[in-house]
Design an enzyme around this catalytic site. Sequence first.
Site, PDB file in Angstrom:
ATOM      1  N   GLY A  53      52.120 -22.276  61.865  1.00 60.28           N
ATOM      2  CA  GLY A  53      51.264 -23.086  62.729  1.00 60.28           C
ATOM      3  C   GLY A  53      52.073 -23.916  63.698  1.00 60.28           C
ATOM      4  O   GLY A  53      51.718 -24.070  64.878  1.00 60.28           O
ATOM      5  N   HIS A  97      31.255   5.860  31.793  1.00 56.90           N
ATOM      6  CA  HIS A  97      32.204   5.773  30.690  1.00 56.90           C
ATOM      7  C   HIS A  97      33.585   6.248  31.125  1.00 56.90           C
ATOM      8  O   HIS A  97      34.430   6.561  30.287  1.00 56.90           O
ATOM      9  CB  HIS A  97      31.725   6.607  29.498  1.00 56.90           C
ATOM     10  CG  HIS A  97      30.382   6.213  28.997  1.00 56.90           C
ATOM     11  ND1 HIS A  97      29.240   6.889  29.343  1.00 56.90           N
ATOM     12  CD2 HIS A  97      30.000   5.178  28.213  1.00 56.90           C
ATOM     13  CE1 HIS A  97      28.199   6.300  28.779  1.00 56.90           C
ATOM     14  NE2 HIS A  97      28.625   5.262  28.095  1.00 56.90           N
TER      15      HIS A  97
END
Length: 549
Positions: free
Chosen positions: A533, A219
């Site tokens: 890339g 809780h």
Amino acid sequence: MEPKKKLINSADSCVDEALCGLVRASGGLSLLKGHRVVLRSDPDNLRGKVALLSGGGSGHEPAHGGYVGAGMLSAAVAGGVFASPPPASVLAAILSLHTSGVLLIVKNYTGDRLNFGLAAEQARNHGVAVDMVIVAEDCAFDQPSKAGRRGLCGTIFIHKLAGALAEEGCSLDQIVSKVTEVLKGIGTLGVSLSPCSVPGCLPSFELPPGDMELGLGIHGEAGIKRSKVASADEVVKTMMDHMTNPDSQSHLPLKSGDSVVVCVNNLGALSCLELAVVTRAAIVCLESRGVVVARVMSGSFMTSLEMAGVSLTLMRADQETLRLFDAKTSAPAWPNLSSQCVSGRDKNEYLKEQNMSFFFYFLPGPLSPVMRKALEKVCSTLLEKQEELNSLDRAGGDGDCGNTHAQAARAVQEWLQDHVVPGCPGRLLSVLAGLVQEKMGGSSGALYSLFLTAAAGHVTEGRSNAAAWASAVHAGTQAMRRYGGADPGDRTMVRVVVVDAAASGAESTRNLTARAGRASYVAAERVTLPDPGAVAVAAILRAVLESGV
């Protein structure tokens, strides 16, 4: 500080809407009108059997409604978020179960004990046979207070075992006796990297970045110890040591040779990747202590809203307990588990040898020294550019382009240490294709492997002139375009391979719009740097030229 945003319609309606969503999605469940009670939709199948009822505050989903079904709970009653359900709803649930007695399975929290206890007394006044089992398996406190140990995720083990016994027709007394005995061999401990917050409220406690809380409740209650976040292996060892420490009054007695069921429970916001790492650590830690891991369940079973943490539950299990644990259930939240003992598996069953046929021995040739020199230059270049490529990739991707190229470079370097470079260029390209496919991963690994695989058949030891290499590059590029969906005008590495071999090819991607790859999902105005890339490919081609090939 503002309350944390949540994907709900309103704080007031979220519990009712969540219960509706559960029931609408599960054909075997129903809602009790006027109450937050989830019921089995086949009440006739409960006749002559003991019914099982559990529940508690909401915010712990899938507990408890997800465990309603044949072979587990007959019904589950929900309160508000982290609030015990009212006794009127608990009583309504009991009275709706026309069976041979009702067993209440209650986590050890004062509100739950009071409200379920009051409902039990009222039900007895209606002539219903009711009994209650309190689950209190928390291992956090060395000296528990008068309130006792808290009920945590071990509760679902009791749901499962009691459900199997009820399905077999056992009496209420028999079920209570069995699960009470099993409870003595169950222990749970949690750890969290963040607090949680009730909808519309501030977090339950503050946890500085880099800290973790050990022994907290479900809780949002603070735990027993705060420390710096450590590795998964270290955290799991700390948890196991604490759970089994004989100096603690809350410890779980566990010795070498014992057989256990393990539950690795996501407290809400831990990623599946992290959970799998913790699962491995738990299995390894227990086996290193001579404990037999009979079953493992890993997932979200009793959560604490969005808490980023995990709890470990251990249950000592003999063959009878395992038989009940393995029994079938239709409860929607119970996982489809294997009934095979985890620790008994031979290593070869889960760890298969990799097919290394593409790494077989090659004969060297006149081109071998030249190609080795070129590869060494390419590898060193990619390792030097690792951070530059990562930086470029963060603009339109996930920031790991440099890392993946570095992985490939290191894999090639390791291969060069132990292998002769073949004299046939095509065979070398095939080897490199296999290496980047296995070691590089991701889209880049697949694209490079496609290029190298398609190019390999166009160059041989006797056919490696400029025309042959031009044909090889063309074949490789076409394969990348065919399967990757990129064209020379797109913002990808294909731009460099097709257009030219110099830095200008990579630099020209700065002004192109990404139409393929991950960067295509990012707004064009946010992607203003060259494609990482393409920069990597340009660096590779430049390194080959500089090596003197």
